[in-house]
Design an enzyme around this catalytic site. Structure first.
Site, PDB file in Angstrom:
ATOM      1  CG  HIS A 188      31.468 -28.452  18.148  1.00 45.46           C
ATOM      2  ND1 HIS A 188      32.112 -27.473  17.442  1.00 45.46           N
ATOM      3  CD2 HIS A 188      30.932 -29.282  17.248  1.00 45.46           C
ATOM      4  CE1 HIS A 188      31.983 -27.727  16.165  1.00 45.46           C
ATOM      5  NE2 HIS A 188      31.261 -28.826  16.009  1.00 45.46           N
ATOM      6  NE  ARG A 290      31.772 -17.430  19.328  1.00 44.31           N
ATOM      7  CZ  ARG A 290      30.524 -17.718  18.977  1.00 44.31           C
ATOM      8  NH1 ARG A 290      30.230 -17.912  17.705  1.00 44.31           N
ATOM      9  NH2 ARG A 290      29.580 -17.827  19.888  1.00 44.31           N
ATOM     10  NE  ARG A 326      35.881 -13.398  20.845  1.00 45.76           N
ATOM     11  CZ  ARG A 326      35.302 -14.539  21.241  1.00 45.76           C
ATOM     12  NH1 ARG A 326      34.561 -14.558  22.333  1.00 45.76           N
ATOM     13  NH2 ARG A 326      35.443 -15.635  20.543  1.00 45.76           N
ATOM     14  CD  GLU A 415      35.645 -12.909  27.747  1.00 46.04           C
ATOM     15  OE1 GLU A 415      34.933 -13.862  27.399  1.00 46.04           O
ATOM     16  OE2 GLU A 415      36.491 -12.398  27.008  1.00 46.04           O
ATOM     17  CG  ASN A 438      28.791 -18.793  26.892  1.00 43.84           C
ATOM     18  OD1 ASN A 438      27.655 -18.667  27.327  1.00 43.84           O
ATOM     19  ND2 ASN A 438      29.069 -18.891  25.606  1.00 43.84           N
ATOM     20  CG  ASP A 439      35.011 -17.498  28.807  1.00 46.84           C
ATOM     21  OD1 ASP A 439      35.066 -18.703  29.144  1.00 46.84           O
ATOM     22  OD2 ASP A 439      35.583 -17.041  27.804  1.00 46.84           O
ATOM     23  NE  ARG A 449      32.590 -21.607  27.565  1.00 48.54           N
ATOM     24  CZ  ARG A 449      32.792 -20.813  26.518  1.00 48.54           C
ATOM     25  NH1 ARG A 449      33.578 -19.773  26.630  1.00 48.54           N
ATOM     26  NH2 ARG A 449      32.214 -21.064  25.369  1.00 48.54           N
ATOM     27  CB  CYS A 486      27.955 -11.267  22.868  1.00 46.80           C
ATOM     28  SG  CYS A 486      29.558 -11.318  23.654  1.00 46.80           S
TER      29      CYS A 486
END
Lengths: 561, 89
Positions: A188, A290, A326, A415, A438-439, A449, A486
């Site tokens: 975050h 998002r 998304r 992902e 990231n994923d 993560r 992304c």
């Protein structure tokens, strides 16, 4: 580069450099074990009520100087501190033979459990309840309030990790940089800091031991933090910041390599405010919108009208630029009050993303209809993609639903490593792909993560992660479809070059990172990017990959990193 | 004892900002005011936690009761408050 070799180094997650005094965010204190019962519960209750009242006053004072959102949160929290029901609950616990801090903790716990059971909005208020508890317990023990202390000069915020509620009350004009001991590249704190354009370093060992008021220099690129920096080093950092500013000021417009290959530069956004601020910047649109915020913390599903209204407000500021949406990405880790599928053993591997949409298709259908209406009401080039797609069948199922709603362009997030390896089949079903690095790193390296200690494994420079990205690009090429990125990787200027070399033709990132990536692309030809990609794939470790690419980079870029 | 029945107009129901505003207004009256669903046990209208835990939704009816001098005026003011969509304002 620096004036000392023993400087602690964390992971730079938001670029830029800053110098300032440290403000330590204090951890909360727990009730002591074996706390003796109150000798005189009634007298003790009167004392505790005074402490609650003093906490309420503090919160009100802070509300007076806060922005509107924070003001509402703080005013409501002050009401909780003055709550009669809560005061009665404390007395009950005292009468039952508990000590003061235990009585407060348990009385709050009773309400917290009720609210957690109610879910949705109520579950979120538990944070406020606990904030009151933490302050009251600290004061009863003669300690200072936990959380972010009040400060009035621009400072460097240091914390174990920052909670969303804590960041909501931070005044961005007073925050020079953020350092956390925990957290990771995609925590975050990292995302928020990059969004606000504030330099940030996470995973800095010993950060909590830096005394408040100490002057530190923070390098959000290298992750280096220098305690009591020499004037020379401060000057070097300022010089670097200036060089960066000058270099970036000279580059604008669409992303291109030195020899003219287009690589679109897009922004990641998560709401209407983000959309307005991103649209005002030099970006070619949005590569990741998002939509979770529309759904989370609600008791009931948002209606078609509500959604249409929100999406219209997001699309509008971008004029005719591209906005990639998304669809709802929720699941056991981001539960919805109105689509709760129950707890799961492994939420990251569970019924999330498109899997949730398959189980609750009416949610997706309403969202797609709203997106279609908002797209027609605005001139933005709207594209829609699904999260957590693993197979060609899933991609086909999603594509059919999107096209039935009259939306012309449909894509999938790549992902899941399985989707990357089968990209030529998956991509054949849709119009475009977007790598969620990231994923993808989390699933490729089997590393959570959210687990800060596993940050090294989650490094997108890991050659295995790059190989999976390469396979996805290869598949997309076979299918003749464009592939973008992304995830946070797209905002790393060196890695952006590697990604371009691997065949990625759009990069979406926090808007604050676009400038340096545009500059990096403009200094290198596609042939050099491809050479960098080969070097990175050939490397044995993540560090080797990074160093090999840095060695191939133009000296003007290297001077800014 | 003064009593009023009112329908919650706020689109999010009686929590979040609407609950805060309601509890503050009830507290400012200085009276003992209660709020509850018709026929059910009422809670102290000046307790934010009590009011939120009530979980009154949009379109639901609630009963307000108050005692003492100025009870009618106080309840009328609260009824006006609950009849507006506080969240949209």
């Amino acid at each position: 580069m620096s004036n000392s070799t023993q400087n602690p180094r964390g992971i730079g997650v938001s670029p830029g450099a800053a110098v300032g005094p440290v403000v330590q965010v204090r951890a909360h204190v727990r009730p002591p074990e074996h706390e003796p019962a109150a000798a005189d519960p009634v007298a003790e209750h009167a004392r505790i009520k005074e402490v609650f009242e003093s906490v309420a006053r503090t919160l009100e004072e802070r509300a007076a100087g806060a922005d509107e959102t924070a003001q509402q949160i703080l005013t409501a929290t002050a009401l909780i501190a003055r709550d009669k029901g809560l005061a009665k609950g404390v007395l009950k616990e005292l009468n039952a033979g508990k000590g003061p801090t235990r009585a407060v903790t348990d009385a709050v716990g009773t309400y917290a459990a009720q609210f957690e059971a109610l879910g949705g909005y109520f579950a979120e208020r538990v944070t406020d309840l606990k904030d009151v508890r933490n302050r009251v317990v600290a004061r009863l023990l003669g300690q200072e309030d936990p959380g972010v202390p009040e400060f009035h000069v621009p400072s460097v915020i240091v914390a174990h990790d920052l909670a969303p509620a804590e960041t909501a009350t931070l005044n961005p004009t007073l925050v020079r940089a953020i350092i956390t001991e925990a957290g990771g590249r995609t925590s975050h704190t990292a995302i928020l800091a990059a969004q606000m354009g504030i330099p940030a370093v996470v995973q800095l060992v010993g950060a909590r031991d830096i005394p408040a008021g100490t002057i530190v220099a923070v390098d959000g690129d290298s992750g280096e933090v220098t305690i009591d920096p020499s004037p020379a080093y401060q000057q070097e950092l300022v010089g670097k910041r200036e060089r960066r500013r000058t270099a970036l000021a000279g580059s604008s417009g669409p992303g291109r390599t030195a020899d003219g290959y287009p690589v679109k530069l897009l922004a990641n956004i998560g709401g209407v405010e983000d959309a307005q601020s991103a649209a005002a910047q030099d970006v070619e649109g949005v590569g990741l919108f998002r939509t979770e915020f529309v759904f989370l913390s609600r008791d009931t599903a948002p209606t078609l009208e509500e959604q249409t209204d929100i999406y219209t407000k997001v699309f509008q500021p971008f004029g005719s630029r591209r906005v990639v949406v998304r669809t709802l990405d929720a699941g056991a880790d981001k539960p919805l009050a109105f689509a709760d599928l129950g707890p799961e053993e492994n939420p990251a591997l569970g019924k999330r993303g498109l899997r949730l949409s398959a189980l609750r298709p009416e949610l997706l259908d309403t969202q797609l209809e709203a997106l279609s209406k908002a797209a027609k009401a605005t001139s933005a080039e709207v594209k829609v993609m699904a999260p957590m797609v693993a197979t060609a069948e899933e991609a086909a199922w999603f594509a059919r639903r999107v096209r039935e709603n009259g939306l012309p362009s449909v894509g999938v997030m790549i992902e899941v490593p399985g989707a990357a390896m089968a990209a030529r089949h998956v991509m054949a079903e849709v119009d475009f792909g977007s790598l969620g690095t990231n994923d993808l790193a989390q699933y490729t390296m089997a590393a959570d993560r959210m687990e800060g200690a596993l940050s090294d494994l989650l490094d997108p420079w890991q050659p295995a992660v790059l190989a999976v990205i390469g396979a996805a690009c290869e598949g997309a090429k076979v299918a003749g479809k464009p592939m973008g990125v992304c995830g946070e990787a797209g905002g790393d200027p060196l890695l952006a070059l590697v990604l371009a070399g691997l065949g990625v033709n759009s990069l979406s990132m926090a808007p604050s990172k676009v400038g340096i990536v545009r500059y990096a692309l403009g200094l290198h030809t596609m042939a050099v990017c491809q050479g960098m990609a080969t070097a990175a794939l050939d490397a044995r470790t993540a560090t080797d990959a990074h160093d090999a690419v840095l060695a191939l980079a133009h000296e003007d870029l290297a001077a800014l990193l | 004892m003064a009593t009023r029945t009112v329908t919650i107009a706020s689109s999010v129901g009686l929590h979040a900002r609407p609950a805060s505003l309601f509890v503050q207004a009830a507290g400012e009256s200085g009276l003992d005011i209660e709020i509850g669903r018709p026929g059910e046990e009422a809670v102290d209208a000046t307790s934010i936690l009590g009011v939120m835990a009530l979980g009154a939704k949009h379109g639901e009816e609630v009963v307000l009761t108050a005692e003492g001098e100025g009870a009618d005026e106080a309840l009328d003011a609260l009824v006006t408050l609950l009849s507006r969509d506080l969240d949209a304002e």
